[in-house]
Design a protein around this motif. Structure first.
Motif, short mmCIF file in Angstrom:
data_model
loop_
_atom_site.label_atom_id
_atom_site.label_comp_id
_atom_site.label_asym_id
_atom_site.label_seq_id
_atom_site.Cartn_x
_atom_site.Cartn_y
_atom_site.Cartn_z
N ARG A 16 -5.02 5.21 1.09
CA ARG A 16 -4.25 4.00 0.86
C ARG A 16 -2.94 4.02 1.63
O ARG A 16 -2.05 4.82 1.34
CB ARG A 16 -3.99 3.91 -0.65
N ASP A 17 -2.85 3.15 2.61
CA ASP A 17 -1.57 3.02 3.32
C ASP A 17 -0.56 2.35 2.41
O ASP A 17 -0.88 1.41 1.70
CB ASP A 17 -1.77 2.16 4.59
N GLU A 58 -9.23 1.93 -0.40
CA GLU A 58 -8.81 2.14 -1.79
C GLU A 58 -8.42 3.60 -2.02
O GLU A 58 -7.54 3.89 -2.81
CB GLU A 58 -9.95 1.79 -2.76
N PHE A 112 -7.31 10.27 -4.82
CA PHE A 112 -7.07 9.36 -3.72
C PHE A 112 -5.78 9.77 -3.02
O PHE A 112 -4.93 10.44 -3.60
CB PHE A 112 -7.04 7.89 -4.17
N MET A 128 -2.41 8.59 -0.91
CA MET A 128 -1.60 7.44 -0.52
C MET A 128 -0.29 7.88 0.10
O MET A 128 0.27 8.92 -0.24
CB MET A 128 -1.37 6.46 -1.68
#
Lengths: 317, 330
Positions: A54-55, A51, A25, A27
């Motif tokens: 992701r900010d 999800e 992921f 982020m």
């Protein structure tokens, strides 16, 4: 094969990584709804959801540490700290946790984390947004430092970094974002340096945003240009090989001169190639000043093709 | 400084659990008393931060956690590691610097690690573990795992940016994490009221939208009950901050001359000592005889003696292994 930009190559690499592995992921600040400060992650939020794209709040220390924790917990996080300038706010987590955990725990905990950040000067962003601190990070055992200078590497290095079981800092060069190149689709390694131009008269060692400058200078002086690609651990085998042939070497590094990466390369040449050399190794680094705003002053502070040519000529004086 | 009255002891736990909590505290106490002695003999070197006086927090909390949970702790973590299930042998060997230690002698007192019990260390940067705990909790959430992450830290950590960033991330993302603050009133030598404009730590956490609990950290029963509620909250609803009000009886580390607090204050807090007050309570309740207490204490002492023998018999990692595990072998 078709030519794409460095920026598009970075975007494709992220897209592929998210598509291939559920554990991955992304982020960071403005990676999602904004699409990435440099539009590198544009469209990924829509494709992979909040999800996985992701900010974060403006909490470099917090979310870099969270990336380390998530890596320990079985994920393969890609943390974006936007630029190397802001990575200083995350330094404790990078240096005191990510880099140390495996050795300090007696080999029990690896941190498979990738931290991406833009780096370098040249866009009149002034002192606080123009740092080149890759070499500084290269001082630290336990992390790997990679610096894609070509579109091919911009496309391929992320996958290699994600496959690495240890923390990798991936530096991206906005100065190169618009450059175009072919992408083969082959895997790239994050272990070796590479010859980018063959030449006979002098070896020019560089990395990242300075590669085009070194290539330009090399045209004029018949230089052999070597792109380090990986700043830790360094692979100087091609450099040593090249120096045997050229017997002269200039190191080009956008970092500051004192105690920098160029100094490390020079020291190793001193240790390993002293008797191959016909002249002292020279270096072209940034002047030891904060990078100024005014265009002419900024240009004067940074390595330029003319400075590289002058340094090469100095070796024959 | 006003010292609160001794634990009131309103709640009564089953006798078996009560005795287990007492035994837990005794194990930490006897182990650390021995550590102090071994430090004097230079068997243990470096920094050594003792937990003596604060045992009720680790004891009460650890028995409220589940085997699948993650633990993140600080440099004052001998007790947490022990009660999490790291053997006293491995802890003692680690403090000796032996390769039979739980971090193979590379970490020492401040860096106890154990993958098997999901004990993610011994972090010696104040507040350094808090973002890590948020990340472990995020990983659990993303992977739909049931585990909760329990993060121990001292009240000194609340002055760090990492505390505030972590509270915000945990609350913003609804992470399954319990932030367990051991407020022993002094960040090394700096008293809380000398370093914080807002000394009510729960107010700070609550400002991020965290659930909070404030607990008498000298009362192992109160700690256990709070930790049980905290775990449940973290698992079902999201992050929670618990302040355990406790006190360190010994110096910050073995180098600390304790110029910053009055002896009388320490003595006053000792009257609230978690072990003797709980012992007295259990006896009054009829759950403990003096004979049984002596048995528990002797068992703890025997475990210490064995651990010391184990550490003494331990071996040094060959210096040729120095660079192993800077990176993961591939």
């Amino acid at each position: 094969m078709s030519a794409i930009t460095y920026r598009e190559a970075l975007r494709q690499a992220l897209d592929e990584a998210l598509g291939k592995d559920e554990r991955v992921f992304l982020m960071g600040e403005d990676v999602g709804r904004y699409g990435g400060t440099y539009a590198v992650s544009k469209g990924l939020l829509e494709k992979y959801g909040p999800e996985r794209v992701r900010d974060t709040p403006l909490s470099e220390l917090g979310f870099t540490g969270a990336g380390i924790g998530a890596a320990l917990g079985g994920m393969r996080p890609i943390v974006e700290v936007m630029t190397v300038n802001f990575s200083l706010l995350a330094l404790d987590q990078i240096v005191n946790s990510a880099a140390l955990l495996r050795h300090m725990s007696g080999g029990q905990f690896s941190v498979p984390l990738v931290v991406r950040m833009a780096t370098g000067a040249g866009r009149q962003l002034a002192a606080q947004h123009s740092h080149s601190l890759e070499g500084w990070y290269g001082h630290i055992p336990g992390i790997r430092i990679v610096a894609p200078a070509t579109v091919e590497d911009a496309r391929g290095m992320l996958a290699a970094a994600l496959a690495d079981p240890d923390p990798v800092l991936l530096f991206e060069y906005p100065a190169l974002f618009e450059t175009k190149g072919e992408v083969s689709g082959e895997k790239v390694d994050i272990a070796s340096s590479k010859v980018r131009r063959e030449g006979g008269r002098v070896t020019i060692v560089t990395y990242g945003g300075c590669l085009p400058k070194a290539l330009k200078a090399a045209e004029e002086v018949d230089g052999e240009v070597i792109d380090l690609r990986v700043l830790r651990p360094l692979d100087l085998a091609p450099v040593l090989e090249s120096v045997k042939k050229t017997r002269r070497c200039v190191v080009v590094d956008e970092g500051w001169r004192s105690g920098g990466l160029a100094a490390e390369v020079m020291a190793r040449l001193m240790e390993q190639a002293f008797y191959e050399l016909d002249a002292p190794v020279a270096r072209v680094c940034s002047e030891e000043v904060p990078v100024p705003y005014a265009k002419h002053l900024e240009e004067a502070a940074l390595p330029q093709p003319e400075k590289i040519v002058a340094a090469v000529k100095g070796l024959f004086a | 400084m006003k010292v609160p009255p001794p634990p009131a002891g309103k709640v009564k736990l089953p006798a078996k659990l009560s005795l287990a909590l007492l035994a837990d505290m005794l194990r930490i106490r006897r182990m650390e008393e021995k550590c102090a002695e071994l430090y004097g003999q230079q068997k243990i070197r470096g920094f050594l931060h003792l937990y003596i006086g604060e045992e009720a927090v680790a004891a009460g909390a650890m028995r409220a956690l589940e085997p699948e949970d993650n633990i993140v702790a600080t440099y004052r973590e001998h007790g947490h590691a022990l009660l999490r299930g790291v053997s006293m042998d491995a802890i003692m060997a680690e403090m000796y610097g032996k390769q039979e230690g739980c971090s193979r002698g590379r970490g020492g007192s401040m860096h106890l690690f154990d993958a098997q019990t999901r004990f993610y260390g011994g972090n010696a940067i104040v507040a350094g573990g808090l973002p890590l705990a948020a990340g472990l909790a995020l990983a659990a959430k993303l992977q739909k795992e049931k585990r909760v992450t329990a993060c121990f830290f001292g009240e000194g950590a609340v002055a760090e940016g990492a505390f505030h960033e972590s509270m915000n991330l945990a609350a913003l993302w609804g992470l399954p994490v319990a932030y367990l603050c051991e407020n022993n009133l002094y960040a090394m030598g700096t008293a809380l009221e000398r370093s914080e404009a807002q000394t009510d730590l729960c107010v700070k956490a609550a400002s991020y939208g965290m659930a909070t609990l404030k607990v008498d950290g000298m009362d192992v029963v109160a700690v256990h009950e709070a930790a049980r509620r905290a775990r449940e909250h973290a698992a079902k609803k999201g992050p929670i901050f618990v302040e355990f009000q406790t006190y360190r009886f010994r110096a910050h580390s073995m180098f600390d001359p304790e110029l910053y607090r009055e002896k009388s204050e320490v003595e006053a807090w000792k009257t609230r000592g978690p072990i003797h007050t709980f012992t007295a309570r259990l006896k009054a309740q009829g759950d403990l005889t003096e004979e049984r207490f002596l048995e528990l204490d002797a068992a703890a002492q025997a475990e210490v003696d064995e651990a010391v023998a184990f550490a003494e018999a331990g071996t040094w990692e060959p210096a040729e292994h120095l660079t192993a595990d800077v990176y993961t072998p591939q």
